[in-house]
Motif scaffolding. Structure first.
Motif, short mmCIF file in Angstrom:
data_model
loop_
_atom_site.label_atom_id
_atom_site.label_comp_id
_atom_site.label_asym_id
_atom_site.label_seq_id
_atom_site.Cartn_x
_atom_site.Cartn_y
_atom_site.Cartn_z
N LEU A 285 12.39 7.96 -13.44
CA LEU A 285 11.11 7.36 -13.14
C LEU A 285 11.17 6.81 -11.72
O LEU A 285 12.15 6.15 -11.34
CB LEU A 285 10.81 6.23 -14.12
CG LEU A 285 9.51 5.47 -13.91
CD1 LEU A 285 8.30 6.37 -14.15
CD2 LEU A 285 9.45 4.27 -14.84
N TYR A 286 10.15 7.09 -10.94
CA TYR A 286 10.06 6.60 -9.58
C TYR A 286 8.93 5.59 -9.48
O TYR A 286 7.81 5.88 -9.87
CB TYR A 286 9.82 7.75 -8.60
CG TYR A 286 10.99 8.68 -8.52
CD1 TYR A 286 12.04 8.42 -7.65
CD2 TYR A 286 11.07 9.81 -9.33
CE1 TYR A 286 13.14 9.27 -7.58
CE2 TYR A 286 12.16 10.66 -9.26
CZ TYR A 286 13.19 10.38 -8.39
OH TYR A 286 14.27 11.22 -8.34
N TRP A 287 9.26 4.41 -8.95
CA TRP A 287 8.26 3.41 -8.65
C TRP A 287 8.12 3.37 -7.15
O TRP A 287 9.11 3.31 -6.42
CB TRP A 287 8.68 2.04 -9.15
CG TRP A 287 8.58 1.87 -10.64
CD1 TRP A 287 7.97 2.68 -11.52
CD2 TRP A 287 9.15 0.80 -11.41
NE1 TRP A 287 8.10 2.19 -12.80
CE2 TRP A 287 8.83 1.04 -12.75
CE3 TRP A 287 9.89 -0.33 -11.09
CZ2 TRP A 287 9.22 0.20 -13.77
CZ3 TRP A 287 10.28 -1.17 -12.11
CH2 TRP A 287 9.94 -0.92 -13.43
N ILE A 288 6.90 3.40 -6.67
CA ILE A 288 6.66 3.39 -5.23
C ILE A 288 6.33 1.95 -4.83
O ILE A 288 5.32 1.39 -5.26
CB ILE A 288 5.48 4.31 -4.84
CG1 ILE A 288 5.59 5.68 -5.52
CG2 ILE A 288 5.36 4.40 -3.33
CD1 ILE A 288 6.88 6.41 -5.27
N ALA A 289 7.21 1.37 -4.02
CA ALA A 289 6.95 0.02 -3.51
C ALA A 289 5.75 0.10 -2.56
O ALA A 289 5.52 1.12 -1.91
CB ALA A 289 8.18 -0.52 -2.79
N LEU A 290 5.01 -0.97 -2.50
CA LEU A 290 3.80 -1.00 -1.69
C LEU A 290 4.14 -1.12 -0.20
O LEU A 290 5.12 -1.75 0.16
CB LEU A 290 2.92 -2.16 -2.13
CG LEU A 290 2.42 -2.07 -3.58
CD1 LEU A 290 1.80 -3.39 -4.02
CD2 LEU A 290 1.43 -0.93 -3.70
N PRO A 291 3.29 -0.55 0.65
CA PRO A 291 3.53 -0.62 2.08
C PRO A 291 2.97 -1.91 2.69
O PRO A 291 2.25 -2.66 2.03
CB PRO A 291 2.75 0.58 2.61
CG PRO A 291 1.59 0.68 1.67
CD PRO A 291 2.15 0.30 0.32
N ILE A 292 3.31 -2.13 3.94
CA ILE A 292 2.73 -3.23 4.70
C ILE A 292 1.21 -3.08 4.71
O ILE A 292 0.69 -1.96 4.67
CB ILE A 292 3.30 -3.25 6.13
CG1 ILE A 292 2.91 -4.54 6.85
CG2 ILE A 292 2.92 -2.01 6.90
CD1 ILE A 292 3.63 -4.75 8.17
N MET A 293 0.51 -4.20 4.75
CA MET A 293 -0.94 -4.20 4.78
C MET A 293 -1.42 -4.78 6.11
O MET A 293 -0.68 -5.50 6.78
CB MET A 293 -1.50 -5.04 3.63
CG MET A 293 -1.07 -4.56 2.26
SD MET A 293 -1.84 -2.98 1.85
CE MET A 293 -0.88 -2.51 0.42
N ALA A 294 -2.65 -4.52 6.46
CA ALA A 294 -3.19 -5.04 7.72
C ALA A 294 -3.30 -6.57 7.68
O ALA A 294 -3.05 -7.23 8.68
CB ALA A 294 -4.56 -4.42 8.01
N ASN A 295 -3.65 -7.11 6.54
CA ASN A 295 -3.81 -8.55 6.38
C ASN A 295 -2.45 -9.19 6.08
O ASN A 295 -1.77 -8.80 5.14
CB ASN A 295 -4.79 -8.81 5.23
CG ASN A 295 -5.00 -10.27 4.97
OD1 ASN A 295 -4.14 -10.92 4.38
ND2 ASN A 295 -6.14 -10.78 5.38
N ASP A 296 -2.06 -10.17 6.89
CA ASP A 296 -0.74 -10.80 6.75
C ASP A 296 -0.55 -11.46 5.39
O ASP A 296 0.52 -11.35 4.78
CB ASP A 296 -0.49 -11.82 7.86
CG ASP A 296 -0.31 -11.18 9.22
OD1 ASP A 296 0.02 -9.97 9.28
OD2 ASP A 296 -0.49 -11.88 10.23
N LEU A 297 -1.56 -12.16 4.90
CA LEU A 297 -1.44 -12.82 3.61
C LEU A 297 -1.28 -11.80 2.49
O LEU A 297 -0.45 -11.97 1.59
CB LEU A 297 -2.65 -13.73 3.34
CG LEU A 297 -2.61 -14.51 2.03
CD1 LEU A 297 -1.37 -15.40 1.95
CD2 LEU A 297 -3.88 -15.32 1.87
N PHE A 298 -2.05 -10.74 2.56
CA PHE A 298 -1.92 -9.67 1.56
C PHE A 298 -0.53 -9.05 1.64
O PHE A 298 0.09 -8.75 0.62
CB PHE A 298 -3.02 -8.64 1.76
CG PHE A 298 -3.16 -7.66 0.62
CD1 PHE A 298 -2.72 -7.95 -0.66
CD2 PHE A 298 -3.77 -6.44 0.83
CE1 PHE A 298 -2.86 -7.04 -1.70
CE2 PHE A 298 -3.91 -5.51 -0.20
CZ PHE A 298 -3.45 -5.82 -1.46
N SER A 299 -0.01 -8.87 2.84
CA SER A 299 1.34 -8.33 3.01
C SER A 299 2.39 -9.23 2.37
O SER A 299 3.35 -8.75 1.77
CB SER A 299 1.68 -8.12 4.49
OG SER A 299 1.04 -6.98 4.99
#
Length: 101
Positions: free
Chosen positions: A6-20
């Protein structure tokens, strides 16, 4: 089954710093949970979508050396180019794993 992976894809950096920051916390949970499961691999995507300084950039250099729009204006969702970039990383990891077996 026993041979499944099973592969889980970690989330990428986001444009919004707080969201990141929130995304980093979620990624930490994904890694912790994956570590408990021997057949789960987390595929990192953060660095795939950062510029040379490690910051968010909607435009990144593609395989041809040209700048290409990777993310839509919301700073979250991928364009087709961004989706292809992520898919290539996923396929590379899968190929490495499956060639070891």
């Amino acid at each position: 089954s026993e041979g499944s992976m099973l592969y889980w894809i970690a989330l990428p950096i986001m444009a919004n710093d707080l969201f990141s920051e929130h995304v980093q916390l979620m990624n930490d949970v994904y890694r912790e949970e994956a570590d408990k499961r021997p057949r789960v691999t987390v595929i990192e995507s953060w660095d795939l979508f950062t510029d040379e300084a490690g910051e968010y950039s909607a435009y990144l250099t593609n395989a041809s050396g040209n700048l290409e729009l990777m993310r839509y204006g919301d700073g979250v969702h991928f364009t087709w180019a961004g989706a292809r970039r992520l898919a290539a990383a996923i396929f590379e990891q899968m190929q490495r794993d499956w060639s070891e077996g």
